[in-house]
Design a protein around this motif. Sequence first.
Motif, PDB file in Angstrom:
ATOM      1  N   GLU A  32     -31.417  -9.916 -93.564  1.00  0.00           N
ATOM      2  CA  GLU A  32     -30.127  -9.050 -93.579  1.00  0.00           C
ATOM      3  C   GLU A  32     -29.111  -9.693 -94.939  1.00  0.00           C
ATOM      4  OE1 GLU A  32     -27.958  -9.722 -89.463  1.00  0.00           O
ATOM      5  OE2 GLU A  32     -29.626  -8.294 -88.666  1.00  0.00           O
ATOM      6  N   THR A  34     -30.483  -4.143 -93.696  1.00  0.00           N
ATOM      7  CA  THR A  34     -28.978  -4.137 -94.779  1.00  0.00           C
ATOM      8  C   THR A  34     -27.805  -3.141 -93.723  1.00  0.00           C
ATOM      9  OG1 THR A  34     -29.852  -3.166 -96.741  1.00  0.00           O
ATOM     10  CG2 THR A  34     -27.075  -3.318 -96.662  1.00  0.00           C
ATOM     11  N   ASP A  35     -26.866  -3.949 -94.132  1.00  0.00           N
ATOM     12  CA  ASP A  35     -25.760  -3.328 -93.090  1.00  0.00           C
ATOM     13  C   ASP A  35     -24.647  -2.428 -93.398  1.00  0.00           C
ATOM     14  OD1 ASP A  35     -23.632  -4.141 -90.248  1.00  0.00           O
ATOM     15  OD2 ASP A  35     -22.616  -5.084 -92.018  1.00  0.00           O
ATOM     16  N   ALA A  47     -31.999 -12.586 -89.102  1.00  0.00           N
ATOM     17  CA  ALA A  47     -31.340 -12.499 -88.615  1.00  0.00           C
ATOM     18  C   ALA A  47     -31.254 -13.599 -87.203  1.00  0.00           C
ATOM     19  CB  ALA A  47     -32.518 -11.109 -87.768  1.00  0.00           C
ATOM     20  N   THR A  86     -33.609  -0.646 -96.325  1.00  0.00           N
ATOM     21  CA  THR A  86     -34.204  -1.564 -95.585  1.00  0.00           C
ATOM     22  C   THR A  86     -35.693  -1.590 -95.935  1.00  0.00           C
ATOM     23  OG1 THR A  86     -32.665  -0.659 -93.875  1.00  0.00           O
ATOM     24  CG2 THR A  86     -34.833  -0.747 -93.662  1.00  0.00           C
TER      25      THR A  86
END
Length: 553
Positions: A498, A331-332, A77, A445
């Motif tokens: 991420e 996680t996106d 990040a 996550t």
Amino acid sequence: MAERKEHPKFFRSLRNYFREYCRNTSIHGFRYFGENRTYFERVWWFLVFGVTLAACVMSIREVYNKWLRSPVIVSFATKGTPIYTIPFPAVTICPTFKSVQAIYSHTNIIKKLNHNVSLTEKERKILDYMGLICDSNKAIKHSDIDYFTDDFYETLKEVNRWEFEEGSLMQYGFSPQIKGDEFPFGSCTYLDVQYNPCVLFKPVITDEGICYTFNMLDKREIFKEVSWIPKEFYNARKPSIGTWTLEGGYSDEAGLFPYPKRAMFAGATSGLTVKLFMPKNNKDHSCKQGNQGFRVSLHLPSRIPRPSQDYFRVPLDQTVMAAINPEMTATDSAVEKYSPSKRECYFPNEKKLRFFKLYTAKNCQLECQTNYTLRFCDCVNFFMPRENGTKMCGISKLGCMQKAYFSFRLGDNLRNKLGDRFQTNERAKKLLKRYKGCDCLPTCTDLTYNVVTSQSPWDVMESIKAERMNWSAEIENDDYYVSKLILFFKSSSFVTSERHELYGPTDFLANFGGLLGLFTGFSILSLMEAIYFLTVRLCCNSRAYGYWAGPEN
């Protein structure tokens, strides 16, 4: 009658039309195909264009295969995450001494067996029970009991019930109100608030027997109703009441002091300090043959601890400082469209467990090991979740459980190569053939706690003298080992990892278009030119000149 105009032959018209396209297209090198040049020049340009086009196709194929192999990438990040957005780790502490020597001494039982002294019925029963917890010893011949009853847990509590003489611990700075079920904790401090006696830890059942945990969720929030759990264990001080989830963090209503607890700041004064003690006459090297002291395991509040596999050690008469470095992976949401096998993680509610309400990879592995052991041995180990009617394995099944655990850890590939080596009977062989494996991927996550420890000797008696306690400045006796554990976050923020898509739609277009442009000069306009020459220009030529190829010149 009008004279019918004759048009050129089809192939001649096609050749002329292709030459016209070559003269006008923006694709590099194509115009040389339309020129009236020597055959050598034409062949040379054809080879150059063919090699270039092949290299372009191979490059695009490599990019596409890379996306197939790993469509998701993990990156750091751009800014740090404050520690107050995550819970303080659940801390599970397991003493290496498993019983009060005055109640049950494993060493004395072995001495009796070596001297052929008969054991009482109660001694034999406790010996069989402790055989599932203590290290294996070839000198011990256990009973042939296939299954244990729930009396097993009552016996474990009985041999761990500590009684102290009134005032015997006051000289160590511990409250005279300490009870047996609070052992081995004297006092503790969290967020600079002292608890004496330490009531923050509650008993749990693990693969190391009875341990004590801090900041873990209540069993009603971890286990489903189908799971049978002894009522004395896995009881939190209070429920979380939906104030925290792994994916969403703490809610706005959580406040400054939610449960599970969180640390607002970094540093030792904002962490957890625990004093651990053990009577010196209570050491028993025959049960756990390693170093004496305490095993400490840090884990998510929603995860069942496995202190036999993941721990660090607090020795006797030592001060251990453990600086916590959290590692979190987010996680996106765009990654959700990929299958779990592609992204290598599960989003919430994608993977259901039979015994646990909350999915974690460790909980999944424990449940999978439970199911595997049940298929292999027709029973489960004492620390495994189970239904009320499922049998608990007795001491005669210890060898079967060890084989099942070893076979389980081998995995499907090695297990199939080794064949029937670990299959004890035909029924187990048939059941294991239908075994599908675990598929225990991490949560999308995820949060883990890494620690960096340092330790030094602690002379507790000199510390007590230096504090000048009111009741006495002299030490009457020295009957206890006393250790101290200090846990704290090393930094006030940490960098989160991420998961993202390797290529989105725009990235795909940019990669493919960039390679085509690099090797051939191909672009969207080049594609439109080809479409134009194959459609619109043919129709317009027919209307303007009466022939699809247009005028011959």
